[in-house]
Design a protein around this motif. Structure first.
Motif, PDB file in Angstrom:
ATOM      1  N   GLY A 207       0.801  -1.229   0.000  1.00 55.14           N
ATOM      2  CA  GLY A 207       0.000   0.000   0.000  1.00 55.14           C
ATOM      3  C   GLY A 207       0.828   1.269   0.000  1.00 55.14           C
ATOM      4  N   ASN A 208       2.130   1.132  -0.029  1.00 56.52           N
ATOM      5  CA  ASN A 208       3.020   2.291  -0.050  1.00 56.52           C
ATOM      6  C   ASN A 208       3.177   2.750  -1.501  1.00 56.52           C
ATOM      7  OD1 ASN A 208       5.479   3.820  -0.122  1.00 56.52           O
ATOM      8  ND2 ASN A 208       5.959   3.016   1.881  1.00 56.52           N
ATOM      9  N   ASN A 209       3.065   4.057  -1.756  1.00 61.03           N
ATOM     10  CA  ASN A 209       3.182   4.521  -3.141  1.00 61.03           C
ATOM     11  C   ASN A 209       4.354   5.462  -3.361  1.00 61.03           C
ATOM     12  OD1 ASN A 209       2.184   6.718  -1.849  1.00 61.03           O
ATOM     13  ND2 ASN A 209       0.541   7.134  -3.292  1.00 61.03           N
ATOM     14  N   VAL A 210       5.408   5.298  -2.567  1.00 67.92           N
ATOM     15  CA  VAL A 210       6.598   6.140  -2.744  1.00 67.92           C
ATOM     16  C   VAL A 210       7.471   5.555  -3.853  1.00 67.92           C
ATOM     17  CG1 VAL A 210       8.680   7.003  -1.657  1.00 67.92           C
ATOM     18  CG2 VAL A 210       6.590   6.868  -0.343  1.00 67.92           C
ATOM     19  N   ASP A 211       7.776   6.368  -4.851  1.00 66.79           N
ATOM     20  CA  ASP A 211       8.719   5.981  -5.898  1.00 66.79           C
ATOM     21  C   ASP A 211      10.049   6.635  -5.560  1.00 66.79           C
ATOM     22  OD1 ASP A 211      10.302   5.773  -8.091  1.00 66.79           O
ATOM     23  OD2 ASP A 211       8.750   6.301  -9.550  1.00 66.79           O
ATOM     24  N   ILE A 212      10.979   5.841  -5.055  1.00 59.30           N
ATOM     25  CA  ILE A 212      12.198   6.399  -4.473  1.00 59.30           C
ATOM     26  C   ILE A 212      13.014   7.198  -5.480  1.00 59.30           C
ATOM     27  CG2 ILE A 212      13.618   4.328  -4.810  1.00 59.30           C
ATOM     28  CD1 ILE A 212      14.077   5.591  -1.542  1.00 59.30           C
ATOM     29  N   ASP A 213      13.065   6.738  -6.730  1.00 63.81           N
ATOM     30  CA  ASP A 213      13.865   7.452  -7.737  1.00 63.81           C
ATOM     31  C   ASP A 213      13.290   8.830  -7.992  1.00 63.81           C
ATOM     32  OD1 ASP A 213      15.531   5.179  -8.210  1.00 63.81           O
ATOM     33  OD2 ASP A 213      13.805   4.294  -9.223  1.00 63.81           O
ATOM     34  N   TYR A 214      11.960   8.880  -8.128  1.00 61.95           N
ATOM     35  CA  TYR A 214      11.299  10.160  -8.352  1.00 61.95           C
ATOM     36  C   TYR A 214      11.563  11.113  -7.190  1.00 61.95           C
ATOM     37  CZ  TYR A 214       7.527  13.478  -9.127  1.00 61.95           C
ATOM     38  OH  TYR A 214       6.826  14.621  -9.318  1.00 61.95           O
TER      39      TYR A 214
ATOM     40  N   ARG B  22      19.729   0.107  -0.362  1.00 64.75           N
ATOM     41  CA  ARG B  22      19.338   1.179  -1.288  1.00 64.75           C
ATOM     42  C   ARG B  22      18.583   2.273  -0.555  1.00 64.75           C
ATOM     43  NH1 ARG B  22      22.206  -0.954  -4.444  1.00 64.75           N
ATOM     44  NH2 ARG B  22      21.726  -2.002  -6.415  1.00 64.75           N
ATOM     45  N   ALA B  23      17.679   1.867   0.321  1.00 63.24           N
ATOM     46  CA  ALA B  23      16.901   2.856   1.060  1.00 63.24           C
ATOM     47  C   ALA B  23      17.796   3.666   1.986  1.00 63.24           C
ATOM     48  CB  ALA B  23      15.803   2.158   1.858  1.00 63.24           C
ATOM     49  N   TYR B  24      18.775   2.998   2.582  1.00 64.75           N
ATOM     50  CA  TYR B  24      19.732   3.690   3.443  1.00 64.75           C
ATOM     51  C   TYR B  24      20.478   4.747   2.637  1.00 64.75           C
ATOM     52  CZ  TYR B  24      23.440   4.328   6.897  1.00 64.75           C
ATOM     53  OH  TYR B  24      24.301   4.876   7.803  1.00 64.75           O
ATOM     54  N   ASP B  25      20.977   4.335   1.463  1.00 64.48           N
ATOM     55  CA  ASP B  25      21.703   5.264   0.588  1.00 64.48           C
ATOM     56  C   ASP B  25      20.845   6.468   0.221  1.00 64.48           C
ATOM     57  OD1 ASP B  25      23.826   3.603   0.681  1.00 64.48           O
ATOM     58  OD2 ASP B  25      23.568   2.749  -1.328  1.00 64.48           O
ATOM     59  N   ALA B  26      19.561   6.216  -0.049  1.00 65.67           N
ATOM     60  CA  ALA B  26      18.662   7.311  -0.418  1.00 65.67           C
ATOM     61  C   ALA B  26      18.540   8.307   0.726  1.00 65.67           C
ATOM     62  CB  ALA B  26      17.292   6.760  -0.790  1.00 65.67           C
ATOM     63  N   ASN B  27      18.472   7.793   1.955  1.00 65.00           N
ATOM     64  CA  ASN B  27      18.392   8.690   3.108  1.00 65.00           C
ATOM     65  C   ASN B  27      19.670   9.495   3.282  1.00 65.00           C
ATOM     66  OD1 ASN B  27      15.798   8.453   4.639  1.00 65.00           O
ATOM     67  ND2 ASN B  27      16.301   6.293   4.410  1.00 65.00           N
ATOM     68  N   VAL B  28      20.809   8.849   3.023  1.00 57.49           N
ATOM     69  CA  VAL B  28      22.086   9.569   3.097  1.00 57.49           C
ATOM     70  C   VAL B  28      22.108  10.688   2.057  1.00 57.49           C
ATOM     71  CG1 VAL B  28      24.573   9.371   2.796  1.00 57.49           C
ATOM     72  CG2 VAL B  28      23.347   7.596   4.012  1.00 57.49           C
ATOM     73  N   ALA B  29      21.638  10.364   0.843  1.00 56.07           N
ATOM     74  CA  ALA B  29      21.611  11.378  -0.223  1.00 56.07           C
ATOM     75  C   ALA B  29      20.732  12.557   0.199  1.00 56.07           C
ATOM     76  CB  ALA B  29      21.098  10.756  -1.517  1.00 56.07           C
ATOM     77  N   ALA B  30      19.575  12.254   0.775  1.00 58.16           N
ATOM     78  CA  ALA B  30      18.668  13.323   1.219  1.00 58.16           C
ATOM     79  C   ALA B  30      19.351  14.178   2.281  1.00 58.16           C
ATOM     80  CB  ALA B  30      17.384  12.723   1.772  1.00 58.16           C
TER      81      ALA B  30
END
Lengths: 127, 140
Positions: A86-93, B115-123
């Motif tokens: 149910g999560n709709n976050v597109d991480i790349d976007y 990957r999610a960890y990296d994204a948080n670091v980037a943010a």
């Protein structure tokens, strides 16, 4: 005159900061089940307020009807579902938006600096 | 109203949540063959449960300040049965109950967490650059 440039830039910077918060939130919650992405609506309201009719001011004592303060709003996007949880976050976007927003913020701080420089030049009497 | 440091904290909650996830995945992989735990059962796969981190702000409104792990649950799916009569924990029919850990699944989870960890670091880095550019205002 002195105020308006600074005021506009400040407001733009504030909105940019708020956007940064919302993108960071979306990224932090990328693996939270049921989380729906949030976004900031601001330009839409800005456009709307520009299009509204203004009372004409023929005397300087007339109240200016143009609304200066448009507050940005945080909205939730509920209408899409990307994944099973149910999560709709597109991480790349979100990352791309976040980086773009960061650059825009740097442009705004630069403009703010240039603005201050102009007044400094006048005050010091240098070209 | 929020400030820059609140935004950095949001990224920090994301980083620590994902790091905990990596730790749990590591535990699962390490115990993929553990047939004996304190409870006498084989090891059960553990899963972190993420939730939005909500906090009441000064003005009374509920504010979202990131993500947090609310609990670490055990996967209730059945254990794998492996026929191995030489195993000390085998039952009278020669079957051993093995943990319900699937290595492939854990690896996918691990990569996702990274990957999610990296994204948080980037943010976090972008926010940091924003703050330092704000500090440059008026420096000419």
């Amino acid at each position: 005159m002195f105020n308006s440039n600074f005021y506009t830039l400040k407001q733009a910077m504030d909105v940019s900061l708020l956007r940064q918060k919302v993108y960071s939130l979306n990224i932090a919650n990328v693996s939270t089940p049921g989380y729906k992405r949030k976004y900031v609506a601001f330009e839409e309201y800005l456009k709307e307020s520009e299009m509204k009719l203004r009372l004409s001011t023929t005397n300087e004592k007339h109240i200016d009807s143009s609304k200066r303060d448009i507050t940005p709003r945080i909205l939730t996007q509920n209408n899409t579902t990307m994944r099973n949880d149910g999560n709709n976050v597109d991480i790349d976007y979100e990352i791309v938006q976040l980086v773009k927003n960061g650059l825009r913020y740097q442009v705004l701080t630069r403009l703010m600096s240039l603005n201050i420089d102009r007044y400094n030049a006048v005050l010091r009497g240098v070209r | 109203m929020m400030n820059e440091f609140d935004i950095m904290n949001i990224s920090a909650t994301g980083m620590s949540a994902q790091r905990l996830r990596v730790e749990i995945v590591s535990t699962n992989i390490a115990n993929a063959e553990t047939t004996r735990t304190e409870t006498g059962e084989p090891y059960r796969r553990k899963v972190p449960v993420f939730a939005e981190y909500l906090r009441r702000a000064k003005n009374g409104r509920i504010e979202n300040v990131g993500v947090r792990v609310v609990q670490i649950k055990e996967d209730p799916s059945p254990f794998k049965l492996v026929y191995d009569p030489t195993h000390p924990d085998a039952d009278e029919n020669g079957y051993v109950r093995m943990p319900n850990v699937n290595i492939v699944r854990e690896m996918v989870d691990l990569i996702n967490a990274q990957r999610a960890y990296d994204a948080n670091v980037a943010a976090f880095n972008v926010t940091k650059n924003m703050v330092s550019s704000a500090l440059q205002i008026g420096r000419g």
